[in-house]
Design a protein around this motif. Structure first.
Motif, PDB file in Angstrom:
ATOM      1  N   PRO A   1      19.591  20.570 -38.265  1.00  0.00           N
ATOM      2  CA  PRO A   1      18.459  19.139 -38.441  1.00  0.00           C
ATOM      3  C   PRO A   1      16.845  19.678 -39.211  1.00  0.00           C
ATOM      4  CG  PRO A   1      18.414  19.428 -36.630  1.00  0.00           C
ATOM      5  CD  PRO A   1      19.978  20.596 -37.495  1.00  0.00           C
TER       6      PRO A   1
ATOM      7  N   TRP B   1      22.618  16.475 -41.747  1.00  0.00           N
ATOM      8  CA  TRP B   1      21.423  16.381 -40.615  1.00  0.00           C
ATOM      9  C   TRP B   1      21.610  16.614 -39.625  1.00  0.00           C
ATOM     10  CZ3 TRP B   1      16.354  17.281 -41.786  1.00  0.00           C
ATOM     11  CH2 TRP B   1      15.539  16.907 -40.849  1.00  0.00           C
TER      12      TRP B   1
ATOM     13  N   VAL C   1      17.251  11.531 -44.479  1.00  0.00           N
ATOM     14  CA  VAL C   1      18.323  11.381 -44.407  1.00  0.00           C
ATOM     15  C   VAL C   1      18.765   9.670 -44.659  1.00  0.00           C
ATOM     16  CG1 VAL C   1      19.927  11.860 -42.735  1.00  0.00           C
ATOM     17  CG2 VAL C   1      18.190  13.270 -42.714  1.00  0.00           C
TER      18      VAL C   1
END
Length: 137
Positions: free
Chosen positions: A118, A114, A73
């Motif tokens: 996640p 994200w 990320v």
């Protein structure tokens, strides 16, 4: 292939440990995994970097570092297409992909993506490559 100098330099990093996927306890981080982590951290300054050595689930010798899954990320991915993000990761890891790494699954997300999801994807079980498709054990 990793240069001898890089492998030696990362040898000390290999003493770090990570939990094995089965929860059987810590296992050492190898030099290829350490190199991948260091290069991605340096090139992308990620907010999240999850790296899994999935080699143990494939038809490779124990201790191999050939199959990896990475979730990265980074704000560096803002405005880039998924293809451009993957190309950036591949460019960063070109030395490893030309040598010891056979497979690399990539999840490259922006911080906003994200936050929405996640989760790191799971790889399907290895079928042993062409051996299964040819009908041999």
């Amino acid at each position: 292939m990793l240069s001898g100098q890089l492998v030696r330099r990362l040898g000390s990093m290999a003493t770090r440990v990570r939990s094995s996927p089965g929860g059987a306890g810590p296992e050492p981080v190898g030099p290829v995994e350490a190199a991948i982590r260091a290069k991605l951290e340096r090139a992308l300054s990620p907010e999240v970097l999850e790296l899994r050595n999935e080699s143990g689930g494939h038809a490779v010798p124990p201790g191999s570092e050939t199959h990896f899954r990475v979730a990265v990320v980074s704000s560096r991915f803002e405005g880039l297409s998924l293809l451009q993000r993957h190309r950036l990761v591949h460019q960063t890891l070109s030395e490893e992909l030309a040598g010891p790494v056979h497979a690399l699954a990539i999840q490259a997300r922006t911080p906003a993506q994200w936050k929405e999801n996640p989760q790191v994807g799971a790889s399907p079980p290895c079928l042993g490559g062409s051996r299964k498709t040819r009908g041999t054990p």
